[in-house]
Design a protein around this motif. Sequence first.
Motif, PDB file in Angstrom:
ATOM      1  N   ALA A   1      -5.452   5.906   0.956  1.00 23.16           N
ATOM      2  CA  ALA A   1      -4.193   6.645   0.968  1.00 23.16           C
ATOM      3  C   ALA A   1      -3.358   6.271  -0.252  1.00 23.16           C
ATOM      4  CB  ALA A   1      -3.422   6.352   2.247  1.00 23.16           C
ATOM      5  N   ALA A   2      -3.392   4.975  -0.594  1.00 22.49           N
ATOM      6  CA  ALA A   2      -2.589   4.521  -1.715  1.00 22.49           C
ATOM      7  C   ALA A   2      -3.169   4.971  -3.049  1.00 22.49           C
ATOM      8  CB  ALA A   2      -2.463   3.000  -1.685  1.00 22.49           C
ATOM      9  N   LEU A   3      -4.486   4.877  -3.186  1.00 22.61           N
ATOM     10  CA  LEU A   3      -5.104   5.163  -4.478  1.00 22.61           C
ATOM     11  C   LEU A   3      -5.501   6.627  -4.624  1.00 22.61           C
ATOM     12  CD1 LEU A   3      -7.483   2.071  -4.802  1.00 22.61           C
ATOM     13  CD2 LEU A   3      -5.174   2.319  -5.699  1.00 22.61           C
TER      14      LEU A   3
ATOM     15  N   MET B   1       0.841  -1.203   0.000  1.00 22.86           N
ATOM     16  CA  MET B   1       0.000   0.000   0.000  1.00 22.86           C
ATOM     17  C   MET B   1       0.870   1.245   0.000  1.00 22.86           C
ATOM     18  SD  MET B   1      -3.032  -0.815  -0.088  1.00 22.86           S
ATOM     19  CE  MET B   1      -4.001  -2.263   0.165  1.00 22.86           C
ATOM     20  N   MET B   2       1.830   1.256   0.922  1.00 20.66           N
ATOM     21  CA  MET B   2       2.637   2.453   1.058  1.00 20.66           C
ATOM     22  C   MET B   2       3.583   2.607  -0.140  1.00 20.66           C
ATOM     23  SD  MET B   2       1.375   3.826   3.542  1.00 20.66           S
ATOM     24  CE  MET B   2      -0.072   3.092   4.278  1.00 20.66           C
TER      25      MET B   2
ATOM     26  N   ILE C   1      -8.554   3.070   5.050  1.00 26.24           N
ATOM     27  CA  ILE C   1      -7.648   4.223   5.092  1.00 26.24           C
ATOM     28  C   ILE C   1      -6.415   3.931   4.250  1.00 26.24           C
ATOM     29  CG2 ILE C   1      -6.086   5.510   6.597  1.00 26.24           C
ATOM     30  CD1 ILE C   1      -8.172   5.415   8.752  1.00 26.24           C
ATOM     31  N   SER C   2      -5.846   2.726   4.435  1.00 24.82           N
ATOM     32  CA  SER C   2      -4.624   2.405   3.694  1.00 24.82           C
ATOM     33  C   SER C   2      -4.878   2.423   2.198  1.00 24.82           C
ATOM     34  CB  SER C   2      -4.104   1.020   4.085  1.00 24.82           C
ATOM     35  OG  SER C   2      -4.012   0.904   5.469  1.00 24.82           O
ATOM     36  N   ILE C   3      -5.998   1.819   1.788  1.00 20.70           N
ATOM     37  CA  ILE C   3      -6.261   1.738   0.348  1.00 20.70           C
ATOM     38  C   ILE C   3      -6.503   3.130  -0.233  1.00 20.70           C
ATOM     39  CG2 ILE C   3      -7.781   0.806  -1.430  1.00 20.70           C
ATOM     40  CD1 ILE C   3      -8.246  -1.609   0.361  1.00 20.70           C
TER      41      ILE C   3
ATOM     42  N   THR D   1       1.583   4.187  -2.817  1.00 21.48           N
ATOM     43  CA  THR D   1       1.064   5.500  -2.456  1.00 21.48           C
ATOM     44  C   THR D   1       1.892   6.589  -3.139  1.00 21.48           C
ATOM     45  OG1 THR D   1       0.325   4.678  -0.346  1.00 21.48           O
ATOM     46  CG2 THR D   1       0.643   7.044  -0.519  1.00 21.48           C
ATOM     47  N   PRO D   2       1.204   7.496  -3.801  1.00 25.29           N
ATOM     48  CA  PRO D   2       1.949   8.552  -4.492  1.00 25.29           C
ATOM     49  C   PRO D   2       2.710   9.444  -3.501  1.00 25.29           C
ATOM     50  CG  PRO D   2      -0.402   9.032  -4.513  1.00 25.29           C
ATOM     51  CD  PRO D   2      -0.241   7.653  -3.955  1.00 25.29           C
TER      52      PRO D   2
END
Lengths: 337, 308, 297
Positions: free
Chosen positions: C152-154, B26-27, C148-150, B30-31
């Motif tokens: 944040a990533a997308l 995920m990180m 939240i993680s997804i 992350t942009p």
Amino acid sequence: MSQQEKLLEIKNLTVHYETVDGTVRAVENLNLSVGAGQTLGLVGETGAGKTTTVKTIMRILPVPPSVIKSGEIFFKGEDLLKKTEKEMRSIRGAKISMIFQDPMTSLNPVLTVGEQIMEAIGLHNRVSKRKAIELAEEMLETVGIKGDRLSDYPHQFSGGMKQRVVIAMALACNPQLLIADEPTTALDVTIQAQVLELMQRLKRQYKTSLIMITHDLGIVAEICDYVAIMYAGQIVEYGSLEDIFLHAQHPYTKGLFSCIPDLYSDDKELIPIPGLMPDPSNLPSGCRFHTRCQYSFDRCEIQEPPSVEVSPGHHVKCFFAVPEKGEPQGTPLGRPV
Amino acid sequence: MIRYILRRILMMIPVMLGVTLIVFTMMYITPGDPAQIILGDNATPEAVAKLRAEMGLDDPFLVRYFRFVKDLLRGDLGICYATKQPVFDRLIQTFPNTVKLAAFAVVVSTIMGLSLGIISAAKQYSLFDNIAMLLAMMGNAMPNFWQGLLLMLVFSLWLGWLPASGFSSFKHMILPALTMGTSSAAVLARMTRSSMLEVIRADYISTARAKGQTEFKVIMHHAFRNAMIPVITTIGLQFGRQLGGAVLTESIFAIPGVGKMMVDAIKARNYPVVQGGVLLIALSLSIVNLVVDILYAYIDPRIKSQYK
Amino acid sequence: MGTNLNTVTSKPLPVYKKRSQGAEIWRRFRQNRNALLGMGIFFILVSFALFAEIIAPYDPIQQNYEKIMQPPSRQHILGTDELGRDIFSRIVYGARISMTVGLIAVGIAFVAGTALGVICGYYGGVIDNVIMRFVDILMAIPAILLNISIVAALGTGLQNVMIAIGVSNVPRFCRIIRASVMSLRDQEFIEASRAAGATDFFIIIDHIIPNSLAPLIVQATVSVGSSILQCASLSFIGLGIVPPTPEWGAMLSTGRDFLRKAPHLTTFPGLAIMAAVYAANLMGDGLRDALDPKLKR
């Protein structure tokens, strides 16, 4: 059976279940009695009201939805239906005990069998914990289980063993009346015989009266002194073992017998009773059996047949019931007026 | 029993490893360039490139992932971009507050949920039952961040009984714990009620009544322990839900816990902190589930004997 | 011919009314007052979503600095917000966002979860193990943190919010259908079908899925509510739908700053979220009872 011998006498008992979907007439106008030391067999199909009847004796029916409409239940001359809950508690387990159908579910899975037997003892006897353990061990030995298994949990026993534990629990306070609700139905045939034999032996040993609910006429023949046949909440035939087995008069009783395969004659066909038991919330008018009865005629649909004492102690609830005077037994020959 | 616990702990390892992979991925996608974030917008491209090389950001995905896991095993979760502290230290500072809050919320919800559920089951279809179940339905549907705001409005702003934010005394915990506990209490009440109703119909309850036991003891001694078996699982699940719910509740009541830290970190694109927070909460959740399973076996002798 | 028959026979022929399964379920559902209430609320929210342009009296984004934070009045039945926008109109338009997120996220979870669950349950073995471990991993992270993680990533925005919520709902569907497939797999009618030469695909589509549908439908209904709640939660912490788009959680979030001065800014969006979740839960309960009368008490 004379008046003073009667341990339990039920008079005109009517029990309904009142639910949103309608009133279920589970038991209606029921009369029964059990003498001291005797065994009464209560026979009928599932849903006939047998369990309701005995749970009413114990007064352990859930109060809504069940309503006791009328009747009296005399136990040693006192009406159980007039007792307070507190008085009933001192009777349950101490003077009247009950064994339920499925030993798999009638023991609490999270308590040891010892805790459960001792609970029954402790509730009705002022005894020390040590004494209670001794008594519980003694009870287990009586039913043929080693006393050191007291600290085992129910799941560690087989079905037949569990039922022995249940019996030990029920007899722990030496009750005068034991009610057994199909105690062997859930067991294997070989185990059934052992459990029945155990119950017979203990019944004699403790001089306990027994009400045996069953739909197995074989069991009835083996252990009962009196038999009551129930159908749709009513007793349709009631009498001694001999009356029922040799002189059955009610078409339903006869139907029950013709459902049993006969080992000794090949030619006798099995004749099942056609149809199903009526919906107890929507019972037929007149005789409740008329929808399935091969002998039924107009009157059966309109009028409820009275209970006729065809010979001393033998009651039949059918228009065809005729006092025995040497006529051919059983089969109705003509329509009574 | 010990073998069972050991096996369960062993089973946790691949799951936790999987969590690290997901969190890292995920990180990763992350942009935003971490080096740029650390140095700020005014940094020269050369400085950024230098930092990237130092941090190993130009390495391939798998290399970076294994480095991440290796560091993790040493307790190194990276450096917080904002405070330049190790993320591990920041978690140590904030985590106890979250646990305290979640535990208090679980206690509150268990007491409320079980008592409502038991009374409702014992008095099925009564007025109490109807009202309790209506409340449970509403409590379950109420977004807890909204409920938090309402509680704050009434008890802090209007009545002034309890503080609206901060975490310095027991008083500060009451509103957040109520906020977090209500929906769990609602779930537990419904669960307890239906479990009790199922158990009450069992033959062994009739057996207990037939022994002459009092109704109170029939319910508490015989029915309750059996009914608790599924309820315990639900309580465990609620604890996990609280850890997640802490994210919102802590933000509302400005409680210095892991949840608030993570929300702030996301807004600041402070990703190591988010990573660390997710990992920590997932790990705590797994441990809670393990404890629940052990408790379960303890209550239900049938399970215990399987693992003797 | 039919009329002839009727006149000839003295007794009318017994009519065996064949009720379809759907009609039977609907009949049971209809008798449940709570379920009907839930359906009523849901119906209102769906009409808000479909006919927002007609129902909303004002433009939900149009600011009006002359009417800031007005309490409910005749012109603005739920009052106005900090930028003078009509709260009722924003709630009506917000229903469109919430319903979209709820339905599409659940759709994603339903399709993906069912596919994975069927594969796991039907084939078992290694595939099952791999997929189920993945599901375990997803379940080890609380839904809100996964969301939240997804996001944040997308990145924020409607589409990514739906994906995030959809993904975090996959495990539940997967588990339900897997369990149900496993119990069905060895039943005799499946064996019979296999013996008759049916392909796996045919068996899955024709036998397994229809027979596992009941718990899935219940889960889907309840999940619509929880997805709406999750979307609102994300927006509340500023990670979901971003202003000025009218979204209930985002409305609550901005209203929070004016809690003391204008509590109606938070009250009404909160009520809207609660109504949506409440309705979905009532319907889910009603469906469960209607689909499986054995469970009803």
